[in-house]
Design a protein around this motif. Structure first.
Motif, PDB file in Angstrom:
ATOM      1  N   UNK A  66       0.812  -1.230   0.000  1.00  0.00           N
ATOM      2  CA  UNK A  66       0.000   0.000   0.000  1.00  0.00           C
ATOM      3  C   UNK A  66       0.838   1.270   0.000  1.00  0.00           C
ATOM      4  N   UNK A  67       1.816   1.462   0.906  1.00  0.00           N
ATOM      5  CA  UNK A  67       2.599   2.707   0.872  1.00  0.00           C
ATOM      6  C   UNK A  67       3.333   2.909  -0.456  1.00  0.00           C
ATOM      7  N   UNK A  68       3.864   1.823  -1.013  1.00  0.00           N
ATOM      8  CA  UNK A  68       4.589   1.942  -2.285  1.00  0.00           C
ATOM      9  C   UNK A  68       3.638   2.345  -3.406  1.00  0.00           C
ATOM     10  N   UNK A  69       2.440   1.740  -3.428  1.00  0.00           N
ATOM     11  CA  UNK A  69       1.457   2.076  -4.457  1.00  0.00           C
ATOM     12  C   UNK A  69       0.943   3.505  -4.295  1.00  0.00           C
ATOM     13  N   UNK A  74       0.885   9.242  -6.109  1.00  0.00           N
ATOM     14  CA  UNK A  74       1.323  10.627  -5.887  1.00  0.00           C
ATOM     15  C   UNK A  74       2.190  11.087  -7.043  1.00  0.00           C
ATOM     16  N   UNK A  75       3.083  10.263  -7.497  1.00  0.00           N
ATOM     17  CA  UNK A  75       3.948  10.639  -8.611  1.00  0.00           C
ATOM     18  C   UNK A  75       3.136  10.850  -9.891  1.00  0.00           C
ATOM     19  N   UNK A  76       2.107  10.005 -10.068  1.00  0.00           N
ATOM     20  CA  UNK A  76       1.242  10.169 -11.249  1.00  0.00           C
ATOM     21  C   UNK A  76       0.517  11.514 -11.202  1.00  0.00           C
ATOM     22  N   UNK A  77      -0.032  11.834 -10.013  1.00  0.00           N
ATOM     23  CA  UNK A  77      -0.777  13.092  -9.877  1.00  0.00           C
ATOM     24  C   UNK A  77       0.150  14.288  -9.974  1.00  0.00           C
ATOM     25  N   UNK A  78       1.355  14.181  -9.387  1.00  0.00           N
ATOM     26  CA  UNK A  78       2.293  15.301  -9.380  1.00  0.00           C
ATOM     27  C   UNK A  78       2.719  15.681 -10.794  1.00  0.00           C
ATOM     28  N   UNK A  80       0.977  16.149 -13.266  1.00  0.00           N
ATOM     29  CA  UNK A  80       0.035  17.095 -13.861  1.00  0.00           C
ATOM     30  C   UNK A  80      -0.932  16.462 -14.829  1.00  0.00           C
ATOM     31  N   UNK A  81      -0.599  15.325 -15.428  1.00  0.00           N
ATOM     32  CA  UNK A  81      -1.477  14.652 -16.367  1.00  0.00           C
ATOM     33  C   UNK A  81      -1.583  13.178 -15.977  1.00  0.00           C
ATOM     34  N   UNK A  82      -2.256  12.913 -14.861  1.00  0.00           N
ATOM     35  CA  UNK A  82      -2.335  11.523 -14.396  1.00  0.00           C
ATOM     36  C   UNK A  82      -3.176  10.659 -15.327  1.00  0.00           C
ATOM     37  N   UNK A  83      -2.753   9.427 -15.517  1.00  0.00           N
ATOM     38  CA  UNK A  83      -3.509   8.445 -16.275  1.00  0.00           C
ATOM     39  C   UNK A  83      -4.527   7.824 -15.325  1.00  0.00           C
ATOM     40  N   UNK A  84      -5.789   8.224 -15.530  1.00  0.00           N
ATOM     41  CA  UNK A  84      -6.823   7.793 -14.573  1.00  0.00           C
ATOM     42  C   UNK A  84      -6.969   6.279 -14.517  1.00  0.00           C
ATOM     43  N   UNK A  85      -6.785   5.628 -15.648  1.00  0.00           N
ATOM     44  CA  UNK A  85      -6.898   4.162 -15.633  1.00  0.00           C
ATOM     45  C   UNK A  85      -5.794   3.538 -14.787  1.00  0.00           C
ATOM     46  N   UNK A  86      -4.576   4.130 -14.894  1.00  0.00           N
ATOM     47  CA  UNK A  86      -3.461   3.630 -14.079  1.00  0.00           C
ATOM     48  C   UNK A  86      -3.716   3.881 -12.601  1.00  0.00           C
ATOM     49  N   UNK A  87      -4.221   5.096 -12.302  1.00  0.00           N
ATOM     50  CA  UNK A  87      -4.530   5.416 -10.902  1.00  0.00           C
ATOM     51  C   UNK A  87      -5.591   4.465 -10.364  1.00  0.00           C
ATOM     52  N   UNK A  88      -6.606   4.190 -11.203  1.00  0.00           N
ATOM     53  CA  UNK A  88      -7.666   3.270 -10.762  1.00  0.00           C
ATOM     54  C   UNK A  88      -7.114   1.874 -10.483  1.00  0.00           C
ATOM     55  N   UNK A  89      -6.229   1.433 -11.368  1.00  0.00           N
ATOM     56  CA  UNK A  89      -5.639   0.102 -11.177  1.00  0.00           C
ATOM     57  C   UNK A  89      -4.781   0.062  -9.899  1.00  0.00           C
ATOM     58  N   UNK A  90      -4.025   1.162  -9.693  1.00  0.00           N
ATOM     59  CA  UNK A  90      -3.204   1.229  -8.477  1.00  0.00           C
ATOM     60  C   UNK A  90      -4.078   1.235  -7.221  1.00  0.00           C
ATOM     61  N   UNK A  91      -5.188   1.985  -7.274  1.00  0.00           N
ATOM     62  CA  UNK A  91      -6.105   2.031  -6.124  1.00  0.00           C
ATOM     63  C   UNK A  91      -6.732   0.671  -5.872  1.00  0.00           C
ATOM     64  N   UNK A 304       8.434  13.116  -4.715  1.00  0.00           N
ATOM     65  CA  UNK A 304       7.460  13.311  -3.640  1.00  0.00           C
ATOM     66  C   UNK A 304       6.835  11.975  -3.237  1.00  0.00           C
ATOM     67  N   UNK A 305       6.602  11.139  -4.269  1.00  0.00           N
ATOM     68  CA  UNK A 305       6.036   9.820  -3.969  1.00  0.00           C
ATOM     69  C   UNK A 305       6.944   9.005  -3.066  1.00  0.00           C
ATOM     70  N   UNK A 306       8.285   9.076  -3.297  1.00  0.00           N
ATOM     71  CA  UNK A 306       9.236   8.327  -2.472  1.00  0.00           C
ATOM     72  C   UNK A 306       9.223   8.836  -1.031  1.00  0.00           C
ATOM     73  N   UNK A 307       9.155  10.171  -0.883  1.00  0.00           N
ATOM     74  CA  UNK A 307       9.130  10.752   0.475  1.00  0.00           C
ATOM     75  C   UNK A 307       7.857  10.319   1.208  1.00  0.00           C
ATOM     76  N   UNK A 308       6.713  10.375   0.507  1.00  0.00           N
ATOM     77  CA  UNK A 308       5.455   9.982   1.142  1.00  0.00           C
ATOM     78  C   UNK A 308       5.464   8.492   1.491  1.00  0.00           C
ATOM     79  N   UNK A 309       5.960   7.674   0.559  1.00  0.00           N
ATOM     80  CA  UNK A 309       6.031   6.229   0.833  1.00  0.00           C
ATOM     81  C   UNK A 309       6.920   5.944   2.046  1.00  0.00           C
ATOM     82  N   UNK A 310       8.086   6.617   2.093  1.00  0.00           N
ATOM     83  CA  UNK A 310       8.992   6.422   3.234  1.00  0.00           C
ATOM     84  C   UNK A 310       8.342   6.877   4.528  1.00  0.00           C
ATOM     85  N   UNK A 311       7.620   7.991   4.470  1.00  0.00           N
ATOM     86  CA  UNK A 311       6.927   8.467   5.663  1.00  0.00           C
ATOM     87  C   UNK A 311       5.853   7.502   6.113  1.00  0.00           C
ATOM     88  N   UNK A 312       5.099   6.958   5.134  1.00  0.00           N
ATOM     89  CA  UNK A 312       4.061   5.975   5.484  1.00  0.00           C
ATOM     90  C   UNK A 312       4.670   4.700   6.066  1.00  0.00           C
TER      91      UNK A 312
END
Length: 601
Positions: A66-69, A74-78, A80-91, A304-312
């Motif tokens: 979960x933290x890695x995903x 976060x990296x996808x959203x950061x 600026x043009x996130x792939x919603x299908x990828x985000x959905x699959x990750x979620x 940012x995704x790595x920092x958030x994952x490490x924090x989680x």
């Protein structure tokens, strides 16, 4: 059993409390032995160990996803043009891994609990075997308070640790290792930052562990002392009241309670240092990771995704470390309790060398005996030769040493000097089974153990058939067994069928018939019975004793009158020895006792 069976008021499974002699305590196992015992508990059931390791590892791995995903999202959203299908699959993957983590964790705990229950069962069986193998003299020296504390409180503590604490700690340690490894993989510097934040726990835990074992051992010993003192006061309530010992016993109880309270406060102090440090370290580690992660992100050294994952991940450390450290106290208690349980194995002396007596002749040569090392002797140079098939009565005033001599003849105790032999072999050197086949001591205490009539009789002859059990009861006129609702399967003891004093003694005598020894030592076996019941019991004993060597420690002189020989004891010595008629004619101490008793009857 390492001592001859002892039979004597009716007893229903609750041991009579005996005080420890001069503070002697059952031994405690050393650290190395406890470590070996822990290793054996974990490795004896190898299949169970492997299954627990496998499921726990899978559960921990599923929890890392979960933290890695989330970092990937976060990296996808950061960008600026996130792939919603990828985000959905990750979620969706986060949800799937979360469900897998929960299911695998529950299954891992289930397997760990089953593994722990099997290990606890083996430990209990081993402890019971070792406890039953203790020599009677060792149990009497230690006192029942310490033994009961180990049997109940210590077994319960180890049981709780095995079924709850050990699985929780094991799962927590594995999850901690996986989380730290995952953090290092994401960013080595952030992984090191996380370790630095929780490093204070290492020093606190070492401080705690260096003191906890001794603290919990002291607490366990103090609880044993308190239990023994309170039980002895309760069991001897009538004596306390009769002799006005209330203040003294209350003072002794207060002292033991104060000792138990003092040791408890010390272990509470240890926990009060450990737990606050845990909370501080968790906050510190998350703060360090986020601070350093922010610096790395600003300088484009980490996403940012790595920092958030490490924090989680660092926040995730809180749960497994909490479980490890929260249950650390239970493990320390368990380690101390396991040391006390394993120490029972060292309580007995070395196994007797054994031997094969050439005949059934009992000889006492120059025997001296003291209850404690360095104390005065209570037997002084006693010599006695008991011929096979002879009936010998031992008489004398209270405190003359009659019962002590009986215990030496039965192999319960060993002489300080001199020898007590049967067929040329020291009685105390005989193996337990050999001793039980040759000599049985029958005392005033007629034990009725919780269980069926069959269970109570099978103690003396485990392989006996129902016909042999009924024949043994018939030999001692125990016809009441046929009136019981379940016959031999009738439950006896607390909450079940209760036997009166005469029936309890008949049950005890039936055990003697089944044991079939060549020598029976009667230590005032009917002293606690009323005259009518005593006469009936003595008639039953007549059938039991036929054809055997009988040594009767007598308080009623009519027993001595029908003996082949009479030994008169005074001040730890045999002062007269001969037949009843010879001693009466000699006009000595026995003649005076006989005239006094005969005149009164």
């Amino acid at each position: 059993m390492t001592a001859p069976p002892q039979t004597g008021p009716p007893h229903t499974g609750r041991p009579q409390t005996a005080p420890a002699q001069h503070g002697w305590r059952l031994p405690v196992a050393g650290r190395a032995e406890v470590r070996r015992a822990n290793w054996e508990l974990l490795t004896t059931d190898r299949r169970g160990t492997v299954l627990v390791l496998l499921t726990t590892g899978l559960a921990a791995a599923a929890g890392l996803a979960a933290p890695w995903l989330i970092g990937r999202i976060v990296n996808q959203v950061e960008g600026g043009h996130p792939d919603t299908s990828t985000v959905d699959l990750l979620a969706l993957a986060i949800v799937g891994f979360a469900v897998a983590h929960v299911l695998l964790t529950r299954f891992a705990h289930y397997l760990a609990h089953r593994f722990a229950e099997r290990a606890l069962a083996r430990l209990r069986e081993e402890f019971v075997d070792r406890t039953l193998a203790l020599p009677t003299s060792v149990v009497e020296r230690a006192g029942t308070g310490d033994l009961m504390a180990r049997t109940t409180a210590d077994i319960a503590t180890v049981g709780s640790a095995l079924t709850t604490a050990a699985p929780e700690v094991f799962v927590g340690l594995l999850q901690t290792a996986f989380i730290i490894a995952a953090t290092v993989v994401i960013n080595p510097l952030l992984g090191l930052s996380s370790l630095a934040g929780i490093s204070g726990l290492w020093f606190t835990a070492r401080w705690y562990l260096n003191r906890a074992r001794d603290g919990y051992l002291a607490e366990g010993a103090a609880n044993s002392e308190m239990s023994e003192t309170l039980a002895a006061t309760a069991d001897g309530a009538r004596t306390v009241e009769a002799f006005g010992l209330q203040r003294r016993r209350i003072a002794a109880g207060d002292e033991r309670v104060a000792d138990a309270h003092r040791t408890r406060v010390y272990t509470l102090f240890l926990r009060s240092v450990l737990f606050p440090q845990m909370d501080f370290s968790y906050v510190l580690s998350v703060g360090i990771v986020l601070t350093i992660g922010g610096v790395l992100y600003v300088n484009d050294l980490a996403t940012l995704g790595a920092v958030i994952s490490a924090g989680l991940y660092t926040m995730q450390l809180t749960d497994p470390l909490n479980r490890v450290l929260m249950w650390l106290e239970s493990l320390q208690r368990s380690t101390a309790s396991l040391a006390r349980i394993k120490g029972v194995a060292h309580a007995g002396t070395e196994p007797p060398p054994g031997g094969h007596p050439r005949d059934d002749r009992l000889q006492v040569t120059g025997v001296r005996y003291a209850y404690h090392a360095g104390h005065r002797d209570v037997l002084h140079g006693v010599d006695l030769d008991v011929r096979p098939g002879e009936r010998l009565a031992i008489v004398g005033p209270s405190g003359a040493g009659k019962s002590t001599l009986g215990r030496l003849l039965a192999g319960v105790d060993a002489p300080r000097a001199g020898a007590v032999t049967v067929g040329g072999v020291p009685v105390a050197d005989l193996a337990p089974d050999e001793l039980r086949r040759r000599i049985v001591l029958v005392t005033q205490e007629h034990h009725v153990f919780i269980g069926t009539v069959r269970d109570n009789l099978a103690i003396a002859a485990p392989g006996a058939t129902d016909r042999q059990l009924l024949e043994a009861l018939a030999t001692v006129d125990a016809d009441w067994v046929h009136t019981l609702p379940g016959g031999l399967d009738t439950d006896l003891g607390a909450g079940a069928t209760a036997l009166d004093a005469a029936q309890a003694q008949q049950l005890a005598l039936a055990r003697v018939v089944l044991a079939d020894p060549h020598t029976v030592i009667l230590d005032e076996a009917t002293a606690l019975l009323d005259p009518a019941t005593a006469r009936h019991a003595e008639r039953a004993m007549g059938a039991v004793l036929a054809g055997r060597t009988v040594i009767a420690i007598a308080h009623r002189l009519h027993t001595a009158h029908y003996a082949d020989r009479v030994a008169v004891m005074a001040d730890g010595r045999i002062t007269e020895l001969g037949s009843h008629d010879e001693l009466v004619e000699a006009g000595g101490a026995y003649a005076g006792l006989w005239r006094s008793w005969h005149g009164a009857h």
